[in-house]
Motif scaffolding. Structure first.
Motif, PDB file in Angstrom:
ATOM      1  N   LEU A 173       0.868  -1.089  -0.041  1.00  0.00           N
ATOM      2  CA  LEU A 173      -0.068  -0.126  -0.074  1.00  0.00           C
ATOM      3  C   LEU A 173       0.938   1.260   0.120  1.00  0.00           C
ATOM      4  O   LEU A 173       0.564   2.442  -0.501  1.00  0.00           O
ATOM      5  CB  LEU A 173      -0.842  -0.158   1.364  1.00  0.00           C
ATOM      6  CG  LEU A 173      -2.165  -0.991   1.189  1.00  0.00           C
ATOM      7  CD1 LEU A 173      -2.838  -0.939   2.612  1.00  0.00           C
ATOM      8  CD2 LEU A 173      -3.175  -0.725   0.207  1.00  0.00           C
ATOM      9  N   ASN A 174       1.818   1.029   0.637  1.00  0.00           N
ATOM     10  CA  ASN A 174       2.937   2.157   0.897  1.00  0.00           C
ATOM     11  C   ASN A 174       3.601   2.816  -0.695  1.00  0.00           C
ATOM     12  O   ASN A 174       4.113   3.975  -0.509  1.00  0.00           O
ATOM     13  CB  ASN A 174       3.880   1.985   1.679  1.00  0.00           C
ATOM     14  CG  ASN A 174       4.890   0.852   1.210  1.00  0.00           C
ATOM     15  OD1 ASN A 174       4.496  -0.297   1.361  1.00  0.00           O
ATOM     16  ND2 ASN A 174       6.245   0.880   1.187  1.00  0.00           N
ATOM     17  N   ILE A 175       3.271   2.027  -1.742  1.00  0.00           N
ATOM     18  CA  ILE A 175       4.139   2.251  -2.921  1.00  0.00           C
ATOM     19  C   ILE A 175       3.199   2.900  -4.007  1.00  0.00           C
ATOM     20  O   ILE A 175       3.537   2.829  -5.200  1.00  0.00           O
ATOM     21  CB  ILE A 175       5.338   1.364  -3.421  1.00  0.00           C
ATOM     22  CG1 ILE A 175       4.542  -0.188  -3.525  1.00  0.00           C
ATOM     23  CG2 ILE A 175       6.181   1.141  -2.321  1.00  0.00           C
ATOM     24  CD1 ILE A 175       5.302  -1.145  -4.355  1.00  0.00           C
ATOM     25  N   ILE A 176       1.576   2.629  -3.686  1.00  0.00           N
ATOM     26  CA  ILE A 176       0.754   2.941  -4.718  1.00  0.00           C
ATOM     27  C   ILE A 176       0.914   4.349  -5.101  1.00  0.00           C
ATOM     28  O   ILE A 176       0.979   5.490  -4.260  1.00  0.00           O
ATOM     29  CB  ILE A 176      -0.712   2.767  -4.104  1.00  0.00           C
ATOM     30  CG1 ILE A 176      -0.792   1.392  -3.762  1.00  0.00           C
ATOM     31  CG2 ILE A 176      -1.740   3.344  -5.178  1.00  0.00           C
ATOM     32  CD1 ILE A 176      -2.320   0.888  -3.116  1.00  0.00           C
ATOM     33  N   GLY A 177       1.082   4.630  -6.451  1.00  0.00           N
ATOM     34  CA  GLY A 177       1.298   6.038  -6.947  1.00  0.00           C
ATOM     35  C   GLY A 177       2.694   6.305  -7.166  1.00  0.00           C
ATOM     36  O   GLY A 177       3.085   7.546  -7.795  1.00  0.00           O
ATOM     37  N   VAL A 178       3.676   5.727  -6.841  1.00  0.00           N
ATOM     38  CA  VAL A 178       5.046   5.842  -6.899  1.00  0.00           C
ATOM     39  C   VAL A 178       5.715   4.640  -7.762  1.00  0.00           C
ATOM     40  O   VAL A 178       7.091   4.487  -7.743  1.00  0.00           O
ATOM     41  CB  VAL A 178       5.587   6.162  -5.662  1.00  0.00           C
ATOM     42  CG1 VAL A 178       5.522   7.295  -4.916  1.00  0.00           C
ATOM     43  CG2 VAL A 178       5.871   4.994  -4.603  1.00  0.00           C
ATOM     44  N   GLU A 179       5.071   3.943  -8.351  1.00  0.00           N
ATOM     45  CA  GLU A 179       5.813   2.635  -9.223  1.00  0.00           C
ATOM     46  C   GLU A 179       6.574   3.290 -10.238  1.00  0.00           C
ATOM     47  O   GLU A 179       7.515   2.537 -10.207  1.00  0.00           O
ATOM     48  CB  GLU A 179       4.434   1.909  -9.740  1.00  0.00           C
ATOM     49  CG  GLU A 179       3.681   1.149  -8.756  1.00  0.00           C
ATOM     50  CD  GLU A 179       2.389   2.074  -8.363  1.00  0.00           C
ATOM     51  OE1 GLU A 179       1.392   1.369  -7.793  1.00  0.00           O
ATOM     52  OE2 GLU A 179       2.296   3.093  -9.000  1.00  0.00           O
ATOM     53  N   ILE A 185      14.565   3.711 -10.535  1.00  0.00           N
ATOM     54  CA  ILE A 185      15.895   3.436  -9.480  1.00  0.00           C
ATOM     55  C   ILE A 185      15.947   1.894  -9.480  1.00  0.00           C
ATOM     56  O   ILE A 185      16.852   1.758  -8.798  1.00  0.00           O
ATOM     57  CB  ILE A 185      15.498   4.063  -8.294  1.00  0.00           C
ATOM     58  CG1 ILE A 185      14.373   3.482  -7.375  1.00  0.00           C
ATOM     59  CG2 ILE A 185      15.187   5.812  -8.466  1.00  0.00           C
ATOM     60  CD1 ILE A 185      14.110   3.925  -6.002  1.00  0.00           C
ATOM     61  N   ASP A 186      15.129   1.178  -9.816  1.00  0.00           N
ATOM     62  CA  ASP A 186      15.091  -0.436  -9.598  1.00  0.00           C
ATOM     63  C   ASP A 186      16.360  -1.043  -9.933  1.00  0.00           C
ATOM     64  O   ASP A 186      16.850  -0.665 -11.258  1.00  0.00           O
ATOM     65  CB  ASP A 186      14.008  -1.199 -10.089  1.00  0.00           C
ATOM     66  CG  ASP A 186      13.866  -2.541  -9.691  1.00  0.00           C
ATOM     67  OD1 ASP A 186      14.388  -2.660  -8.480  1.00  0.00           O
ATOM     68  OD2 ASP A 186      13.812  -3.394 -10.653  1.00  0.00           O
ATOM     69  N   CYS A 187      17.217  -1.709  -9.297  1.00  0.00           N
ATOM     70  CA  CYS A 187      18.451  -2.412  -9.749  1.00  0.00           C
ATOM     71  C   CYS A 187      18.723  -3.423  -8.622  1.00  0.00           C
ATOM     72  O   CYS A 187      18.192  -3.871  -7.618  1.00  0.00           O
ATOM     73  CB  CYS A 187      19.597  -1.667  -9.729  1.00  0.00           C
ATOM     74  SG  CYS A 187      19.998  -0.467  -8.330  1.00  0.00           S
ATOM     75  N   THR A 188      19.500  -4.506  -9.125  1.00  0.00           N
ATOM     76  CA  THR A 188      19.675  -5.677  -8.293  1.00  0.00           C
ATOM     77  C   THR A 188      20.721  -5.193  -7.042  1.00  0.00           C
ATOM     78  O   THR A 188      21.872  -4.790  -7.415  1.00  0.00           O
ATOM     79  CB  THR A 188      20.369  -6.862  -9.032  1.00  0.00           C
ATOM     80  OG1 THR A 188      19.647  -7.144 -10.152  1.00  0.00           O
ATOM     81  CG2 THR A 188      20.677  -7.995  -8.102  1.00  0.00           C
ATOM     82  N   GLY A 189      20.377  -5.417  -5.867  1.00  0.00           N
ATOM     83  CA  GLY A 189      21.131  -5.084  -4.845  1.00  0.00           C
ATOM     84  C   GLY A 189      20.494  -3.620  -4.028  1.00  0.00           C
ATOM     85  O   GLY A 189      21.293  -3.040  -3.123  1.00  0.00           O
ATOM     86  N   LEU A 190      19.235  -3.388  -4.488  1.00  0.00           N
ATOM     87  CA  LEU A 190      18.671  -2.196  -3.793  1.00  0.00           C
ATOM     88  C   LEU A 190      17.628  -2.664  -2.672  1.00  0.00           C
ATOM     89  O   LEU A 190      16.842  -3.696  -3.125  1.00  0.00           O
ATOM     90  CB  LEU A 190      17.933  -1.353  -4.931  1.00  0.00           C
ATOM     91  CG  LEU A 190      17.041  -0.279  -4.605  1.00  0.00           C
ATOM     92  CD1 LEU A 190      18.062   0.882  -4.060  1.00  0.00           C
ATOM     93  CD2 LEU A 190      16.070   0.341  -5.550  1.00  0.00           C
ATOM     94  N   CYS A 191      17.537  -2.144  -1.597  1.00  0.00           N
ATOM     95  CA  CYS A 191      16.599  -2.291  -0.663  1.00  0.00           C
ATOM     96  C   CYS A 191      16.341  -0.895   0.097  1.00  0.00           C
ATOM     97  O   CYS A 191      17.061  -0.552   0.959  1.00  0.00           O
ATOM     98  CB  CYS A 191      17.099  -3.291   0.421  1.00  0.00           C
ATOM     99  SG  CYS A 191      15.879  -3.706   1.843  1.00  0.00           S
ATOM    100  N   VAL A 192      15.334  -0.357  -0.365  1.00  0.00           N
ATOM    101  CA  VAL A 192      14.861   1.168   0.238  1.00  0.00           C
ATOM    102  C   VAL A 192      13.527   0.822   0.392  1.00  0.00           C
ATOM    103  O   VAL A 192      12.689   0.130  -0.206  1.00  0.00           O
ATOM    104  CB  VAL A 192      15.271   2.055  -0.608  1.00  0.00           C
ATOM    105  CG1 VAL A 192      16.663   2.310  -0.792  1.00  0.00           C
ATOM    106  CG2 VAL A 192      14.549   2.017  -2.059  1.00  0.00           C
TER     107      VAL A 192
END
Length: 347
Positions: A173-179, A185-192
């Motif tokens: 629910l926290n990422i609805i609208g910011v997909e 910024i998505d990449c392998t090794g990202l955890c935010v």
């Protein structure tokens, strides 16, 4: 492509050198990396050991089996779990700018982070309620703050944060609208952990601002009442004090000291976590332009709160210092050590 471009390309390091779409690593000097590891490992070890002493002390010594101390025990357990399950992985992510532990554990880690932080402040909120009855309604304290009541407090303090954290993160629910931003910024090794505008405000309100405001209000009222009681005792008629009056005075002084100590614990919590939650609210409104290092500084300032609590106990509670000496010297393993007095003779 000129020589400077080639030089810049060779300077870029990736989290996973052989994986396509790998995140770039944050290249730091050896000195800064070493300093960061020393500070963060030191904080983790101190948090772990300090809260472990609180856990061992309250569980081992029968004298410490009181409603307030059971809440403190549960809060120390929360801080201890944070030092074991969250802080070590956050340390590697903060220093390396890489997440090496997979997407599923990234979500679990984020859930534990939110859960334990929220659990801590819920505990502090209920501790302030306990102090309210101890100072403002001492005659009915024993009948109102019973073990079943504390069990309800603990159930609420653990269950609501668990459902809140795991429900929010796994429902996304926290990422609805910011997909679109996340895809960019998505990449392998990202955890935010990204919050949209709605949940940035709601999560901060639920986990911090609402219970924090309740605590501040309760403590302001407690201090007002405690000061009034102190004035009444101090300006009473000049007569020979009876044993019961002396006992009441000593009890009032002890409750006042305990309340001040616990309010310092609360104050430190607010000061440690306030910058992070303000950032959580404002970041979505400034298009997630907060520098990564600033985010990490505020996050670790919040983590340091879990290290400060046992230090505060050591400064203000004689029983904590005595219990620590007994644990370090091995006296705790002696027969009947659980029944030894941890309080000065005059109390």
């Amino acid at each position: 492509m000129n020589s400077s471009d080639l030089w810049n390309l060779t300077e870029v390091q990736f989290c996973f050198a052989l994986v396509n779409n790998s995140c770039p690593r944050n290249v730091r000097s050896v000195l800064s990396v070493s300093a960061m590891y020393v500070v963060m490992i030191g904080a983790i070890v101190m948090t772990m050991l300090g809260n472990l002493v609180v856990i061992i002390s309250i569980t081992h010594f029968r004298q410490l089996h009181s409603p307030t101390n059971f809440l403190i025990l549960s809060m120390a357990t929360t801080d201890f779990l944070l030092s074991c399950t969250v802080m070590p992985f956050s340390m590697i992510r903060s220093i390396e700018s890489c997440w090496y532990f997979g997407d599923l554990f990234c979500k679990v880690h984020s859930c534990c982070d939110i859960m334990l932080c929220t659990t801590s402040i819920f505990h502090l909120c209920f501790i302030s309620v306990d102090r309210y009855y101890a100072v403002c309604d001492p005659l009915h304290y024993v009948t109102k703050m019973t073990i079943p009541v504390i069990e309800v407090f603990l159930l609420i303090s653990w269950s609501i944060p668990i459902f809140f954290a795991f429900g929010l993160v796994f429902s996304e629910l926290n990422i609805i609208g910011v997909e679109e931003f996340i895809a960019a910024i998505d990449c392998t090794g990202l955890c935010v952990l990204i919050f949209n505008k709605l949940w940035g405000v709601l999560a901060s309100f639920i986990a911090f601002f609402l219970p924090g405001t309740v605590m501040v209000g309760i403590y302001i009222h407690i201090f007002t009442v405690a000061r009034k009681h102190a004035k009444q005792i101090g300006t009473g008629p000049m007569m020979k004090q009876t044993g019961s009056e002396n006992k009441m005075k000593a009890s009032s002084k002890q409750e006042s000291k305990a309340t001040k100590t616990l309010s310092i614990v609360m104050g430190v919590f607010v000061l440690c976590w306030l910058p992070f939650f303000v950032l959580t609210i404002t970041d979505p409104f400034i298009n997630f332009t907060t520098p990564e290092d600033l985010y990490n500084i505020f996050l670790w300032l919040g983590y340091f709160n879990s290290m400060f609590n046992p230090i505060i106990y050591g400064m203000f509670y004689p029983w904590f210092r005595k219990a620590l000496r007994m644990i370090v010297t091995g006296m705790i393993f002696l027969p009947h050590s659980s029944t030894l007095s941890l309080f000065p003779a005059h109390t």
